[in-house]
Design an enzyme around this catalytic site. Sequence first.
Site, PDB file in Angstrom:
ATOM      1  N   CYS A  33       0.805  -1.222   0.000  1.00  0.00           N
ATOM      2  CA  CYS A  33       0.000   0.000   0.000  1.00  0.00           C
ATOM      3  C   CYS A  33       0.839   1.274   0.000  1.00  0.00           C
ATOM      4  O   CYS A  33       0.302   2.363  -0.169  1.00  0.00           O
ATOM      5  CB  CYS A  33      -0.919   0.025   1.211  1.00  0.00           C
ATOM      6  N   ASP A  35       2.358   2.538   2.594  1.00  0.00           N
ATOM      7  CA  ASP A  35       2.411   3.152   3.918  1.00  0.00           C
ATOM      8  C   ASP A  35       3.763   2.877   4.574  1.00  0.00           C
ATOM      9  O   ASP A  35       4.503   1.993   4.140  1.00  0.00           O
ATOM     10  CB  ASP A  35       1.271   2.630   4.800  1.00  0.00           C
ATOM     11  N   CYS A  58      -2.625   2.968   7.998  1.00  0.00           N
ATOM     12  CA  CYS A  58      -4.049   2.896   8.292  1.00  0.00           C
ATOM     13  C   CYS A  58      -4.273   2.519   9.761  1.00  0.00           C
ATOM     14  O   CYS A  58      -3.325   2.319  10.518  1.00  0.00           O
ATOM     15  CB  CYS A  58      -4.679   1.847   7.390  1.00  0.00           C
ATOM     16  N   CYS A 102      -0.928  -5.128   6.687  1.00  0.00           N
ATOM     17  CA  CYS A 102      -0.669  -3.974   7.555  1.00  0.00           C
ATOM     18  C   CYS A 102       0.181  -4.369   8.759  1.00  0.00           C
ATOM     19  O   CYS A 102       0.947  -3.555   9.280  1.00  0.00           O
ATOM     20  CB  CYS A 102      -1.975  -3.363   8.034  1.00  0.00           C
TER      21      CYS A 102
HETATM   22 FE1  FES Z   1      -1.251   0.417   4.409  1.00  0.00          FE
HETATM   23 FE2  FES Z   1      -2.741  -0.727   6.242  1.00  0.00          FE
HETATM   24  S1  FES Z   1      -3.372  -0.074   4.275  1.00  0.00           S
HETATM   25  S2  FES Z   1      -0.645  -0.286   6.345  1.00  0.00           S
END
Ligand code: FES
Length: 132
Positions: A33, A35, A58, A102
């Site tokens: 993602c 992140d 998230c 995640c």
């Molecule tokens: Fe990226 Fe959860 S959607 S860490």
Amino acid sequence: MYSDTVIDHFKNPRNVGELEDPDGVGEVGNPVCGDMVRITIKVEGDRLAEVRFKTFGCGAAVASGSMGTEMAKGKTLEEAYSITNRDVAEALGGLPPEKMHCSNLAADGIRAAIDDYRARRGGSPSAGKEVG
Ligand code: FES
């Protein structure tokens, strides 16, 4: 649906922030993602005395960072290094399948911080194993 434990750790995350003058820093991105998480650690003897996390992630990443750092704190470097994303997800009472990635951030970030600590001390970054 999220477990009560996930919701608790999302609403009241433990170990948030950044340690001053850390012994190791781990910054990893999630290839799924994009992140990110930043983990800072303090080491005393062979144990993680303090672990903190910051994430651009998230809610599941926040909960995983909170739980992962709680699990790692007080453990030996070897024990903390062996914490997997599955361990973190299980301790949270499970994550929805589409949110399992995640939990990688916390586990990978802790390992990266331990690698950094070992590298700073001139050791091998691969779990203390001798190389070459
Ligand atoms: Fe990226 Fe959860 S959607 S860490």
